[in-house]
Design a protein around this motif. Sequence first.
Motif, PDB file in Angstrom:
ATOM      1  N   VAL A 434       0.882  -1.159   0.000  1.00  0.00           N
ATOM      2  CA  VAL A 434       0.000   0.000   0.000  1.00  0.00           C
ATOM      3  C   VAL A 434       0.931   1.222   0.000  1.00  0.00           C
ATOM      4  O   VAL A 434       1.940   1.210   0.701  1.00  0.00           O
ATOM      5  CB  VAL A 434      -0.863   0.009   1.295  1.00  0.00           C
ATOM      6  CG1 VAL A 434      -1.828   1.170   1.296  1.00  0.00           C
ATOM      7  CG2 VAL A 434      -1.593  -1.293   1.459  1.00  0.00           C
ATOM      8  N   PRO A 435       0.619   2.262  -0.760  1.00  0.00           N
ATOM      9  CA  PRO A 435       1.530   3.422  -0.776  1.00  0.00           C
ATOM     10  C   PRO A 435       1.846   3.961   0.614  1.00  0.00           C
ATOM     11  O   PRO A 435       2.978   4.365   0.885  1.00  0.00           O
ATOM     12  CB  PRO A 435       0.776   4.447  -1.627  1.00  0.00           C
ATOM     13  CG  PRO A 435      -0.076   3.624  -2.526  1.00  0.00           C
ATOM     14  CD  PRO A 435      -0.469   2.413  -1.741  1.00  0.00           C
ATOM     15  N   SER A 436       0.861   3.958   1.534  1.00  0.00           N
ATOM     16  CA  SER A 436       1.143   4.490   2.879  1.00  0.00           C
ATOM     17  C   SER A 436       2.269   3.714   3.552  1.00  0.00           C
ATOM     18  O   SER A 436       3.126   4.293   4.214  1.00  0.00           O
ATOM     19  CB  SER A 436      -0.122   4.469   3.748  1.00  0.00           C
ATOM     20  OG  SER A 436      -0.551   3.141   3.955  1.00  0.00           O
ATOM     21  N   ALA A 437       2.293   2.402   3.354  1.00  0.00           N
ATOM     22  CA  ALA A 437       3.345   1.591   3.976  1.00  0.00           C
ATOM     23  C   ALA A 437       4.691   1.885   3.312  1.00  0.00           C
ATOM     24  O   ALA A 437       5.725   1.970   3.979  1.00  0.00           O
ATOM     25  CB  ALA A 437       3.004   0.114   3.856  1.00  0.00           C
ATOM     26  N   ASP A 457      -0.289  -5.503  -5.606  1.00  0.00           N
ATOM     27  CA  ASP A 457      -1.223  -4.569  -4.979  1.00  0.00           C
ATOM     28  C   ASP A 457      -0.675  -3.149  -4.976  1.00  0.00           C
ATOM     29  O   ASP A 457      -1.428  -2.194  -5.141  1.00  0.00           O
ATOM     30  CB  ASP A 457      -1.531  -5.012  -3.540  1.00  0.00           C
ATOM     31  CG  ASP A 457      -2.628  -6.066  -3.529  1.00  0.00           C
ATOM     32  OD1 ASP A 457      -3.633  -5.876  -4.236  1.00  0.00           O
ATOM     33  OD2 ASP A 457      -2.469  -7.085  -2.832  1.00  0.00           O
ATOM     34  N   LEU A 458       0.628  -3.024  -4.771  1.00  0.00           N
ATOM     35  CA  LEU A 458       1.204  -1.669  -4.729  1.00  0.00           C
ATOM     36  C   LEU A 458       0.898  -0.910  -6.027  1.00  0.00           C
ATOM     37  O   LEU A 458       0.575   0.279  -6.002  1.00  0.00           O
ATOM     38  CB  LEU A 458       2.724  -1.749  -4.504  1.00  0.00           C
ATOM     39  CG  LEU A 458       3.423  -0.428  -4.231  1.00  0.00           C
ATOM     40  CD1 LEU A 458       2.872   0.261  -2.985  1.00  0.00           C
ATOM     41  CD2 LEU A 458       4.936  -0.606  -4.084  1.00  0.00           C
ATOM     42  N   ILE A 459       0.949  -1.611  -7.147  1.00  0.00           N
ATOM     43  CA  ILE A 459       0.632  -0.945  -8.425  1.00  0.00           C
ATOM     44  C   ILE A 459      -0.829  -0.503  -8.427  1.00  0.00           C
ATOM     45  O   ILE A 459      -1.149   0.637  -8.753  1.00  0.00           O
ATOM     46  CB  ILE A 459       0.913  -1.883  -9.628  1.00  0.00           C
ATOM     47  CG1 ILE A 459       2.393  -2.241  -9.712  1.00  0.00           C
ATOM     48  CG2 ILE A 459       0.450  -1.239 -10.934  1.00  0.00           C
ATOM     49  CD1 ILE A 459       2.719  -3.369 -10.689  1.00  0.00           C
ATOM     50  N   GLN A 460      -1.728  -1.430  -8.020  1.00  0.00           N
ATOM     51  CA  GLN A 460      -3.147  -1.066  -8.112  1.00  0.00           C
ATOM     52  C   GLN A 460      -3.503   0.087  -7.184  1.00  0.00           C
ATOM     53  O   GLN A 460      -4.296   0.949  -7.536  1.00  0.00           O
ATOM     54  CB  GLN A 460      -4.066  -2.272  -7.920  1.00  0.00           C
ATOM     55  CG  GLN A 460      -4.392  -2.700  -6.534  1.00  0.00           C
ATOM     56  CD  GLN A 460      -5.612  -3.651  -6.494  1.00  0.00           C
ATOM     57  OE1 GLN A 460      -6.419  -3.673  -7.405  1.00  0.00           O
ATOM     58  NE2 GLN A 460      -5.726  -4.404  -5.418  1.00  0.00           N
ATOM     59  N   TYR A 461      -2.877   0.115  -6.000  1.00  0.00           N
ATOM     60  CA  TYR A 461      -3.237   1.194  -5.073  1.00  0.00           C
ATOM     61  C   TYR A 461      -2.514   2.502  -5.396  1.00  0.00           C
ATOM     62  O   TYR A 461      -2.992   3.580  -5.076  1.00  0.00           O
ATOM     63  CB  TYR A 461      -2.961   0.757  -3.624  1.00  0.00           C
ATOM     64  CG  TYR A 461      -3.873  -0.371  -3.179  1.00  0.00           C
ATOM     65  CD1 TYR A 461      -5.250  -0.267  -3.332  1.00  0.00           C
ATOM     66  CD2 TYR A 461      -3.366  -1.541  -2.624  1.00  0.00           C
ATOM     67  CE1 TYR A 461      -6.097  -1.307  -2.950  1.00  0.00           C
ATOM     68  CE2 TYR A 461      -4.204  -2.580  -2.232  1.00  0.00           C
ATOM     69  CZ  TYR A 461      -5.570  -2.455  -2.396  1.00  0.00           C
ATOM     70  OH  TYR A 461      -6.410  -3.461  -2.024  1.00  0.00           O
TER      71      TYR A 461
END
Length: 585
Positions: A434-437, A457-461
Amino acid sequence: MEVIKGIPVAPGVVIGRAFVLEEVVERVPFHTVSPDEVAGELVRLDTALETASAALEADRDRAAEKLGAEPAKIFEFHLGLLKDRSLIDPLRARVEDDRVTAAYAVAEAFRALADRFRSMGSEVFRQKAQDVMDLDHRVLGQLVGQSRDRLARITEPVIVVAHDLTPAQAAQLDTSKVIGFAADAGGRTSHASIVAAAAGIPVVVGCQRITEFVSDGEEVIIDGRAGMVIVRPDAPTLTRFRHSMERMAGHATRIRELAKLPSHTTDGVRIELMGNIEFSHEIKLLLEHGGDGVGLFRTEFLYLTRATEPTEEDHFQEYKHSLELLAGRPLTIRTVDLGADKYTQERAEEPERNPMLGLRSIRFCLQNIPMFRTQLRAILRASAYGQIRVMFPLISTSMELRQTKMILADVMEECEEEGIEFDPNIPIGIMIEVPSAALMASAFAREVSFFSIGTNDLIQYTLAVDRGNERVANLYSAAHPAVVQLVKAVTRTSKRFQVETSICGEIAGEALYTMLLIGLGLRTLSLVPSQIPHVKRVIRSVDVPTCERLARKVGSFDSERQVLNCLREELEKVLPDIEDGWSVA
Ligand code: PEP
Ligand code: MG
């Protein structure tokens, strides 16, 4: 001949007969059968209607017994419809005259009737429309069941063509019979794609309407690297693809040889190659391909492939068995990542409006603590038998991580009190997906022993693109500069705080990205086992300073196209034959 372009998921070429798998979905594709199959379709239709009727009568009798005769009358509307000649006769005629499949005829007739009810406006009619759709699902369920039975009876290898599959359905495809897979829906990293690809068969998804272009038994070619499906190929095309298959078979020996060779760059830097698995049985293939251990065990598949929730013992046996197969190599267990496209929606009382941003993954575990504790106990028990690391998915805030660690500490205490042996220093890690992480990696670095970057997931978020949606698949890209910058930021932070970091998104298995990942500082990649030799081949052909130069150059680009072109050019410089069926690019 029909050439259909889709999204490449798993490389390889196969030629075979299509098996069109019907599913109970919102859109059943238009499909015709040959004249000699019409009688069979009519039998299928009648059987489905009779079985659905019998099931309804049984439900009605049960309801009458429990609730009394009056409430049981609600079933009469359904039963009446199934016997209503004005609905059933045109439906049979559609199969007889127009040779459409029984499934299509049912979907068409029931859905038209539901639309008529809906258009009548009042709440009572809207409820009737819902009743008709329930009935539609009951009858289609029978037909789909029959199509699954047909698949089970198949003796020769087939290429499965489906509208879409859930991850659980993909996990149940029998790969001794299925030699390739193509679907209308899905994206490069949707979970059904990942599972189908893990079977080592060519996979193309996102073909939009392939189920409408192909019928059962027709000849199909799947080119998994180009993301292409050819239906009813002509003779020259068949010859061309047969040659390509022969060439690839020639590479098989080189692949086997590579598995035994060490994974290091030309200047001697070791790159650890771990495997992503969904089931312990994949460990055999992982070791045959030269994997160093398991970097990601997607344990939610334990839930997806059985009718009831796995017990502590089910978890424990699966992990212990994995450790035995790994013979001393590390096993990274990711705690269950349910939700989004997996499991919870079908069971939820009210489906979530936005499941990818909803109650999934660690969030789901933190709201289902008894279930979560069951898995943690099993992981701890298994940790007495080998090198286990525990990894938490989709962490997005420090509070979430702290709460998770508190639960783990509590389960440890419980185990201690019960005299259960476990590794008290079990390494704890988180997925950065997740971008926040990613942006707060330094805060998390103080709390964990390792990071694993989950780019799927990082790409999708980061890009706000659903990873499973074929309609926006062109926007889903690991080469987007924002994604590259986030990966770079995490590897920098992990270096500064000396936190071990690996990457386990699908790009770890794409040869095109290997040089960039090494250049960004990654020394452990976790990937689909079948891709290990291909990635190792790149690793053994490059040196670290070249990769670092490439990473610096890529870091200066502001468009995905520039990044991709640069990655392709640099890879072709070191491996000019990379396009020759050797690797997914
Ligand atoms: C990821 O998100 O990159 C990942 C590896 O996890 P999954 O594909 O199971 O979501
Ligand atoms: Mg993920």
